[in-house]
Write an enzyme that holds these catalytic residues in place. Sequence first.
Site, PDB file in Angstrom:
ATOM      1  N   THR A  83      -1.814   5.404   1.109  1.00  0.00           N
ATOM      2  CA  THR A  83      -2.409   5.043  -0.167  1.00  0.00           C
ATOM      3  C   THR A  83      -1.651   5.772  -1.258  1.00  0.00           C
ATOM      4  OG1 THR A  83      -4.345   5.442  -1.599  1.00  0.00           O
ATOM      5  CG2 THR A  83      -4.156   6.795   0.345  1.00  0.00           C
ATOM      6  N   CYS A 196      -0.346   0.283  -5.713  1.00  0.00           N
ATOM      7  CA  CYS A 196      -1.535   0.439  -4.886  1.00  0.00           C
ATOM      8  C   CYS A 196      -1.232  -0.322  -3.602  1.00  0.00           C
ATOM      9  CB  CYS A 196      -2.762  -0.120  -5.578  1.00  0.00           C
ATOM     10  SG  CYS A 196      -4.240  -0.077  -4.553  1.00  0.00           S
TER      11      CYS A 196
END
Length: 237
Positions: A83, A196
């Site tokens: 992430t 992202c």
Amino acid sequence: MRTIGLIGGMSFESSAVYYRMINEMVRERCGGLSSAELLMHSVNFEDIVAMQKAGDWDGAARRLGDVALKLQIAGAECILICTNTMHLIADRVAARISVPLIHIIDETAASLKAAGRKRPLLLATRYTMEHGFYADRMKNLGVEIVVPEAEDRTVVHDIIFNELCAGKVLDSSRQKLMQIIEREKAKGADSIILGCTEICLILDPDNLPLPGFDTTAIHAEAAVGFSIGDERKQKAA
């Protein structure tokens, strides 16, 4: 082949992409039925989101640091935090382990510089766009990023958390993102960072008005390079 350790679950939607990409890359490079040697610890994202909302980055660092150490003990020879947002605490996680932590910002900056891109637009969660850790590290690596205006940052953040992390990919949201890209292109952005790990679910980096850099693919590529790089050189010799 060295063993890759993945800290996943943030969200599991993008962790599944990591798993697929890494294995596809290994099979492509090594041939036959080759697949990656990897370990994944998938955390409960609800717990991590609660820490993010509370600003409890110390707690998040302890949690992911514990996971990284467990992966190392289990045999991982490198660690990836799957992430972008949680790279806010990457240095503290790296301090808990003795194996390399492959940093998503460093790898993305290297890709941007290799392509000669100097003003990339960052599309990411609000934490990544606004907390400064991403922009500061990129700047130290020679890349000046830009982010959307405040209203557009809210749109991007909400699409990520309310839709993509929940497995929803909506054409209407894709159109909103494309409109944001066009606005920033008009202001001088020369590329797009899919900053992202879920954004690759809704935007194709090869089908954008500007060159796209998918951080998930870049991160996975770096992990595979670490895992099989030496082995491939030895075989070639």
